[in-house]
Design an enzyme around this catalytic site. Structure first.
Site, PDB file in Angstrom:
ATOM      1  N   ASP A  10       0.854  -1.178   0.000  1.00 35.52           N
ATOM      2  CA  ASP A  10       0.000   0.000   0.000  1.00 35.52           C
ATOM      3  C   ASP A  10       0.900   1.241   0.000  1.00 35.52           C
ATOM      4  OD1 ASP A  10      -2.435   1.497   0.267  1.00 35.52           O
ATOM      5  OD2 ASP A  10      -1.911   1.774   2.378  1.00 35.52           O
ATOM      6  N   ASP A  56      -0.098   5.126   1.037  1.00 35.32           N
ATOM      7  CA  ASP A  56      -0.254   6.090   2.128  1.00 35.32           C
ATOM      8  C   ASP A  56      -0.269   5.390   3.484  1.00 35.32           C
ATOM      9  OD1 ASP A  56      -0.531   8.326   0.343  1.00 35.32           O
ATOM     10  OD2 ASP A  56      -2.547   7.575  -0.112  1.00 35.32           O
TER      11      ASP A  56
END
Length: 429
Positions: free
Chosen positions: A263, A265
């Protein structure tokens, strides 16, 4: 299909290890590097080879002969005087013929799926396809700037001024070339009227390929496969270790790959809510070290990220790409790189001022749905059952079952130690 391999270099930087051996015959784990490359080509059906040789050419010719023992046919062109890394091509026009050919640099160790690269070349109908990849030192490498279709717009040498943020995309010295390029380049070269050949040395990059930038005729083929210069003692030892450990062969995209999906953020960069401004992008401490470990492990490092800011109309595609260029630049400065970035721009909820209706629907790629990972698996021949997801939300955990991954792990948002701990535990325990 013809394959021309430039094998005439002296290998001056590595001569301290092998003072009387031409670089193509340097043994890597008991076998000359060029023999390894020829065997890989032959196994893929490319058996019609031309070697351009110069320094200690007799030793190379004596070793390989006509190539029959390796299941190939080898012709030679001996440079009696140095012609640069492209001058021989003009003297080989009749042998090359009129069909596209591979031009490979024997200075690098490589094992790649050339049929996949050739399919890309045919699909894009260009005159040249460059094999490009990310590396651990883009800050001192030549950079290829391309549009979203892979069409090359600029070619920045090490000495050229470069933008503040850039994609980690480096030319690896493997090419598919249409012979028409040679005819085009003759117009800009100093020609000997008696022979019809260019005078002196001809530089492949500067005099033949760079002039094609921005013409729509040269494309870059991005691949995570193994291509590494072995011109220094340190790099030679790394290449030999990679062969011994099976890393070189395993990275060929004919073989199933394993990936660490990350991922963005909160996992790679500090979570600040919806990231809209590039100035707010900041790597979490320790992330470059963690991604370097992935790079060294043989796994692919692939970012899969939901970016509803596109659908909400808060960030343009151009702004998002610039943010990702910043990510690649900062990682590259610390010797780390990402093999691929996959983005979901959609968001199912409507009613935002300035939103973009074309992205407002319930898609198949917004995590925890598996669309991004499935696309990466198609692109890179990834075995999802042997791959891992790491993120900071339940969406990232839940994608495991939807994509049929081996495992998924959650890290504490913005945590330095969590990502390193997961990588160390899962890859090196």
């Amino acid at each position: 299909m013809k394959v021309v391999i430039m094998a005439g270099g002296r290998g001056t930087r590595i001569a301290e290890l092998f003072p009387d051996i031409p670089k193509p015959l340097i043994p890597v784990d008991g076998m000359p590097i060029l023999e390894r490359e020829i065997r890989s080509l032959a196994s893929q059906g490319f058996k019609d080879l031309i070697l351009t040789v110069g320094y200690l050419a007799d030793k190379i010719i004596e070793y390989f002969g006509d190539g029959i023992q390796l299941g190939v046919k080898i012709d030679y062109f001996v440079e009696e005087t140095p012609l640069g890394n492209a001058g021989a091509l003009f003297r080989l026009k009749e042998k090359i013929g009129v069909e596209p050919f591979f031009l490979l640099n024997a200075d690098a160790a490589f094992d790649v799926d050339f049929n996949r690269m050739l399919d890309f070349h045919k699909k894009h109908e260009g005159l040249v396809t460059l094999f490009t990849h990310p590396n651990s030192h883009p800050y001192d490498s030549g950079l290829i700037i391309a549009d979203k279709e892979g069409c090359v717009e600029k070619w920045l040498s090490k000495e050229d001024e470069r933008p503040q943020w850039y994609n980690n995309r480096v030319n690896a010295g493997l090419h598919v070339i249409d012979p028409k390029v040679l005819e085009i380049s003759l117009k800009n070269l100093d020609i000997d009227q008696e022979t019809g050949f260019p005078k002196g040395k001809v530089d492949l990059d500067r005099q033949i390929l760079k002039p094609l930038c921005g013409t729509g005729k040269m494309f870059c083929y991005d691949s995570p496969e193994y291509v590494k210069d072995m011109g220094t003692p340190d790099r030679f030892h790394q290449v030999e270790a990679d062969y011994k450990n099976g890393v070189v062969q395993a990275k060929n995209l004919r073989n199933k790959q394993k990936a660490i999906f990350l991922d963005r953020d909160g996992t790679i960069n500090k979570y600040v809510g919806f990231l809209r401004n590039i100035d707010d992008f900041e790597l979490i401490e320790g992330v470059p070290e963690a991604i370097r470990l992935i790079n060294q492990s043989g796994y692919l490092a692939i970012v899969v990220t939901n970016q509803p800011v596109i659908a909400r109309g808060e960030v343009t595609w151009e702004e998002l790409h610039e943010i990702h260029k910043k990510m690649e630049t900062l990682l590259g400065e610390d010797g780390a790189y990402i093999d691929g970035i996959y983005i979901c721009p959609h968001h199912p909820d409507k009613g935002f001022e300035g939103e973009r209706p074309e992205y407002k629907f319930d898609c198949d790629c917004r995590k925890p749905k598996p669309g991004l990972l499935l696309q990466a698996a198609r692109d890179f021949n990834i075995d999802l059952s042997q791959s891992i997801m790491i993120g900071d939300s339940e969406r990232d955990r839940n994608v495991k079952d939807n994509a049929k991954l081996k495992e998924a792990f959650l890290v504490e948002t913005n945590s330095r130690n969590d990502l390193l701990d997961v990588i160390n535990r899962e890859l090196f325990n």
